[in-house]
Design a protein around this motif. Structure first.
Motif, PDB file in Angstrom:
ATOM      1  N   TYR A 124     -23.769   4.928  31.097  1.00 17.87           N
ATOM      2  CA  TYR A 124     -24.278   6.023  31.609  1.00 17.87           C
ATOM      3  C   TYR A 124     -25.676   6.472  30.986  1.00 17.87           C
ATOM      4  N   GLU A 125     -24.562   6.153  29.317  1.00 20.11           N
ATOM      5  CA  GLU A 125     -25.266   7.044  28.873  1.00 20.11           C
ATOM      6  C   GLU A 125     -27.624   6.622  28.291  1.00 20.11           C
ATOM      7  N   LEU A 126     -27.068   5.055  28.628  1.00 21.07           N
ATOM      8  CA  LEU A 126     -27.913   4.225  27.941  1.00 21.07           C
ATOM      9  C   LEU A 126     -28.899   4.361  29.712  1.00 21.07           C
ATOM     10  N   THR A 127     -28.532   4.871  30.708  1.00 19.14           N
ATOM     11  CA  THR A 127     -29.142   4.261  31.784  1.00 19.14           C
ATOM     12  C   THR A 127     -29.898   5.601  31.667  1.00 19.14           C
ATOM     13  N   TYR A 128     -29.028   7.230  31.380  1.00 18.55           N
ATOM     14  CA  TYR A 128     -30.009   8.405  31.542  1.00 18.55           C
ATOM     15  C   TYR A 128     -30.829   8.785  30.460  1.00 18.55           C
ATOM     16  N   PHE A 129     -31.149   7.688  29.308  1.00 17.10           N
ATOM     17  CA  PHE A 129     -32.054   7.834  28.549  1.00 17.10           C
ATOM     18  C   PHE A 129     -33.104   6.932  28.097  1.00 17.10           C
ATOM     19  N   LEU A 130     -33.123   5.700  28.951  1.00 15.21           N
ATOM     20  CA  LEU A 130     -33.972   4.550  29.244  1.00 15.21           C
ATOM     21  C   LEU A 130     -34.431   4.415  29.693  1.00 15.21           C
ATOM     22  N   ILE A 131     -33.009   4.724  31.659  1.00  6.85           N
ATOM     23  CA  ILE A 131     -34.284   4.061  33.034  1.00  6.85           C
ATOM     24  C   ILE A 131     -34.609   6.111  33.725  1.00  6.85           C
ATOM     25  N   SER A 132     -33.433   6.373  34.289  1.00  6.59           N
ATOM     26  CA  SER A 132     -33.870   7.037  35.403  1.00  6.59           C
ATOM     27  C   SER A 132     -32.580   8.295  35.074  1.00  6.59           C
ATOM     28  N   ASN A 133     -32.898   9.174  35.129  1.00  8.02           N
ATOM     29  CA  ASN A 133     -31.960  10.996  35.112  1.00  8.02           C
ATOM     30  C   ASN A 133     -30.565  10.288  36.440  1.00  8.02           C
ATOM     31  N   ASN A 134     -30.849  10.492  37.331  1.00 10.82           N
ATOM     32  CA  ASN A 134     -30.455   9.675  38.653  1.00 10.82           C
ATOM     33  C   ASN A 134     -29.268   8.555  38.390  1.00 10.82           C
ATOM     34  N   VAL A 135     -28.349   8.111  37.751  1.00 15.25           N
ATOM     35  CA  VAL A 135     -28.238   7.145  37.033  1.00 15.25           C
ATOM     36  C   VAL A 135     -27.309   6.446  37.882  1.00 15.25           C
ATOM     37  N   TRP A 136     -27.179   7.098  39.124  1.00 15.53           N
ATOM     38  CA  TRP A 136     -25.765   6.330  40.599  1.00 15.53           C
ATOM     39  C   TRP A 136     -26.870   5.944  41.855  1.00 15.53           C
ATOM     40  N   PRO A 137     -28.609   5.369  41.668  1.00 16.61           N
ATOM     41  CA  PRO A 137     -29.237   5.681  42.791  1.00 16.61           C
ATOM     42  C   PRO A 137     -28.326   5.247  44.167  1.00 16.61           C
ATOM     43  N   GLU A 138     -27.645   4.353  44.225  1.00 16.20           N
ATOM     44  CA  GLU A 138     -27.078   3.956  45.743  1.00 16.20           C
ATOM     45  C   GLU A 138     -25.911   4.582  46.072  1.00 16.20           C
ATOM     46  N   GLY A 139     -25.840   6.037  45.019  1.00 22.84           N
ATOM     47  CA  GLY A 139     -24.650   6.652  45.484  1.00 22.84           C
ATOM     48  C   GLY A 139     -24.676   7.157  46.345  1.00 22.84           C
ATOM     49  N   PRO A 140     -23.649   7.827  46.621  1.00 19.73           N
ATOM     50  CA  PRO A 140     -24.066   8.948  47.839  1.00 19.73           C
ATOM     51  C   PRO A 140     -24.857  10.571  47.646  1.00 19.73           C
ATOM     52  N   GLU A 141     -24.943  10.623  46.053  1.00 20.13           N
ATOM     53  CA  GLU A 141     -25.650  11.556  46.353  1.00 20.13           C
ATOM     54  C   GLU A 141     -26.824  11.607  44.911  1.00 20.13           C
ATOM     55  N   GLU A 142     -27.830  11.964  44.229  1.00 20.97           N
ATOM     56  CA  GLU A 142     -28.185  11.917  43.609  1.00 20.97           C
ATOM     57  C   GLU A 142     -27.233  12.823  42.413  1.00 20.97           C
TER      58      GLU A 142
END
Length: 361
Positions: free
Chosen positions: A102-120
């Motif tokens: 979660y931390e790596l995705t949030y800071f390195l890729i996108s603030n939306n860490v779960w784009p395939e989820g039901p919501e942002e």
């Protein structure tokens, strides 16, 4: 150092088992798995660059958890039947790695860490943690299943190799069990002949030498030339003729062509030696031993009879074979299929009789 050696042993299976995994196999597996996920999620997101970045971040986590599970947690807990500790440790490890992801995705890729989820999703929540943990558990289960399957195949082949080795060792031991008393008696006969300055002495020594050479050097294979086996039997019988001289009425008849046929070495000699041991050796008067060998296509028909001493007849001994015959029966069971031989041993009309039908190669 100990942990490094253990990891190396786990990564590289014993080459003698035939199931060896080296580093290239690991690299290929993860590359294929990465490519599959990259294409799958790239198509789903309709953004292959994002899929590449997210998988590039996620796969080190997949690999860390997988190797940590199969090379650390399973040996420490599963092999020692500490299942509760294994489950708790696995859940803790997955939870920690999900937080890291979660931390790596949030800071390195996108603030939306779960784009395939039901919501942002821009913050940690229970749904994200549970789904990510189940995803990691899926990867771990897949890799662990492969590892367990390979280990099972390795252990199965190792067990088969050990069984074959033990079988071969036992067969070699059994076929080497010609009585040492025969050699002692033959040497005594040679000594007597030398004292008498008999002209048979050199020939007797040569026959004994041929017999011992055959035993030492030509009985290591599972199957031996039938012609060589017959020559060995002839040498044995010649030495016994010298030993018993006029007290022995011996007949050895061969029918058929042994050329090109093979048989388990040192198989028939035990029946013959047994005939002398319980026939000629225990009789005071004349002893009759009759041996017939018939080669008919792919089968050998062996028959033998010898007179029994009176004391054995009176005691009505059901099996005069002893350990030697037991060894032959065991060798037949170990070296041949049930349909490849038929052995009958019995006493009739004051004689000990053996009939063997054996498939030749």
């Amino acid at each position: 150092m100990a942990l490094s050696a253990t990891l190396k042993n786990n990564l590289l299976l014993n080459a003698t088992t035939g199931y060896k995994i080296n580093s290239s196999h690991h690299v290929i597996f993860w590359l294929v798995y990465f490519l599959f996920n990259f294409l799958r999620w790239g198509s789903y997101y309709e953004d292959y660059f994002y899929s590449f970045k997210s998988n590039l971040l996620g796969f080190p986590i997949h690999m860390t958890l997988s190797y940590f599970t199969i090379y650390v947690l399973i040996p420490i807990f599963i092999y020692k039947r500490k299942y509760t500790f294994f489950i708790l440790s696995l859940i803790a490890a997955i939870f920690v790695m999900v937080i890291v992801k979660y931390e790596l995705t949030y800071f390195l890729i996108s603030n939306n860490v779960w784009p395939e989820g039901p919501e942002e999703t821009t913050s940690l929540n229970v749904n994200y943690i549970v789904v990510m943990m189940l995803g990691e558990l899926y990867v771990i289960s897949f890799v662990t299943a492969i590892k367990i399957t390979i280990d099972w195949m390795r252990e199965r082949q190792l067990a088969a190799t050990l069984a074959a080795s033990q079988l071969e060792t036992e067969l070699r031991f059994l076929r080497s069990q010609i009585s040492p008393h025969f050699f002692f008696n033959t040497l005594n006969n040679i000594y007597s002949l030398s004292l008498e300055k008999s002209e048979n002495t050199p020939d007797t020594i040569l026959k004994l030498s041929d017999l011992m050479r055959y035993l030492l050097y030509e009985t290591k294979e599972k199957r031996q030339s039938l012609a060589k086996e017959i020559k060995f039997i002839n040498n044995y019988l010649d030495l016994e003729r010298i030993r018993y001289n006029h007290k022995l009425n011996l007949s050895f008849k061969i029918t058929g062509n042994p050329k090109g046929k093979k048989i388990a070495p040192m198989l028939l000699i035990h029946f013959i030696e047994n005939g002398f041991k319980h026939g000629a050796n225990k009789n005071i008067g004349m002893v009759s031993i009759k041996i017939d060998l018939k080669i008919d296509e792919d089968f050998l028909y062996f028959s033998m009879s010898n007179t029994l001493p009176q004391k054995d007849l009176k005691n009505n001994i059901p099996n005069a074979g002893g350990i030697g015959i037991e060894n032959v029966e065991k060798r037949l069971k170990l070296g041949y299929g049930a349909q490849d031989y038929d052995l009958k041993i019995f006493e009739e009309d004051g004689e000990y009789k053996v009939f063997l039908k054996l498939k030749l190669l």
